[in-house]
Design a protein around this motif. Structure first.
Motif, PDB file in Angstrom:
ATOM      1  N   LYS A 120       0.771  -1.222  -0.031  1.00  6.08           N
ATOM      2  CA  LYS A 120       0.152  -0.111  -0.160  1.00  6.08           C
ATOM      3  C   LYS A 120       0.885   1.294   0.098  1.00  6.08           C
ATOM      4  O   LYS A 120       1.183   1.865   1.103  1.00  6.08           O
ATOM      5  CB  LYS A 120      -0.811   0.046   1.121  1.00  6.08           C
ATOM      6  N   ARG A 177       2.773  -1.453   4.647  1.00  2.00           N
ATOM      7  CA  ARG A 177       3.437  -0.093   4.557  1.00  2.00           C
ATOM      8  C   ARG A 177       4.927  -0.219   5.182  1.00  2.00           C
ATOM      9  O   ARG A 177       5.304  -1.051   6.035  1.00  2.00           O
ATOM     10  CB  ARG A 177       2.739   0.720   5.107  1.00  2.00           C
ATOM     11  N   SER A 189      -0.193   0.764  10.505  1.00  3.59           N
ATOM     12  CA  SER A 189       0.038   0.744   8.977  1.00  3.59           C
ATOM     13  C   SER A 189      -0.045   1.852   8.583  1.00  3.59           C
ATOM     14  O   SER A 189       0.445   2.363   7.457  1.00  3.59           O
ATOM     15  CB  SER A 189      -1.284   0.092   8.300  1.00  3.59           C
ATOM     16  N   VAL A 236       4.381   2.055  -1.076  1.00  2.00           N
ATOM     17  CA  VAL A 236       5.519   1.817  -0.481  1.00  2.00           C
ATOM     18  C   VAL A 236       6.528   2.890  -1.490  1.00  2.00           C
ATOM     19  O   VAL A 236       6.374   2.560  -2.348  1.00  2.00           O
ATOM     20  CB  VAL A 236       5.989   0.378  -0.632  1.00  2.00           C
TER      21      VAL A 236
END
Length: 286
Positions: A28, A235, A280, A30
């Motif tokens: 998600k 993440r 996250s 990166v």
């Protein structure tokens, strides 16, 4: 060390289709860069470590949906590169050491044949005799005894640790510019593990290559790498210098560190990491 990054990843997303419809997003957003250095990526299973690096090499399943604002290797736009160009890079300038040799080595080919094939794909002008010499040199480099005997064996005739060393020798034989090592020493004892890490360290220094080490071993990463990325739930939640890992500020990184056993520590049970959905969200820029 060159100022231009070898690898640039920005806002990488990776998703997979669900049976009931829609997509599950496994990575998600990166973002990170890699120079001619050793970068460690740590985190629990399923955090997206391997997926992020496999996107670089272009070895994700066909069902994967990949998007990124930037995915570049040495100035090459990997999102727009042709399949042929990706194949030329993969196995040559970019290589990956996988975790389990049982699933990486061809079970019906002898070790010497597999290694010679990997070497000669990149240089078809190389004679069979020169390729065999290179194979024996690489097996000796990863401290395999009697390499002349090992080249005639099949993978099932090797122990797990020996198979892992064969994989490492095969992937390092081409001396790539980027080497992704996914838990490369998990099947090795401590002495051999240190020898193999020393070999990879020497290759990074001599070739000026970039190394990404994926591991669950925080102590190993803190000693071996230059920088560390900590991943949680797809993440990057923290990025810091490896020698400053003990000063981590994110609660997830602190939780991982507190779960490590210590000989000098108390005999009390190790704490259990209490995960939180809010973790996250990154607390510092990657």
């Amino acid at each position: 060390m060159s100022s231009a990054p070898l690898v640039e990843v920005e806002n990488l997303h990776i998703g997979f289709p669900r049976e009931e419809g829609g997509f599950h997003e496994a990575v998600k957003g990166v973002s990170f860069t890699l120079g001619r250095e050793k970068l460690g990526i740590v985190g629990e299973s399923g955090s997206g470590k391997s997926l992020s690096t496999r996107a670089l090499l272009g070895v994700l399943p066909a069902s994967a949906r990949v998007s990124a604002d930037k995915l570049r290797f040495d100035g090459i736009d990997l999102m727009r590169a042709s399949p042929r160009q990706r194949r030329m890079l993969r196995g040559g300038r970019m290589n990956m050491i996988l975790q389990d040799p049982k699933f990486s080595l061809n079970p019906v080919m002898r070790i010497g044949s597999q290694m010679r094939e990997a070497i000669q794909i990149g240089d078809r002008r190389l004679s069979a005799a020169a390729a065999r010499k290179r194979v024996l040199e690489m097996l000796e480099a990863v401290h395999i005894r009697a390499p002349e005997r090992v080249v005639g064996l099949y993978p099932f005739q090797l122990s797990g640790g020996m198979g892992q060393r064969v994989m490492i020798a095969m992937m390092m034989a081409r001396e790539p510019d980027l080497l992704v090592a996914d838990e490369p020493t998990s099947a090795l004892d401590v002495t051999v593990r240190n020898q193999v890490l020393s070999i990879m360290d020497e290759l990074v220094a001599r070739r000026g290559m970039g190394l990404i080490l994926i591991s669950h071993d925080l102590r190993l990463v803190s000693r071996f790498c230059d920088r560390v990325l900590v991943m949680y739930a797809g993440r990057i939640v923290e990025a810091l210098r490896a020698d400053e890992l003990e000063r981590a500020s994110h609660p997830y990184t602190k939780g991982l560190l507190s779960c490590l056993p210590s000989i000098q520590g108390s005999s009390d049970p190790l704490p259990v990491l209490q995960r939180q959905a809010s973790w996250s969200e990154p607390t510092c820029p990657p």
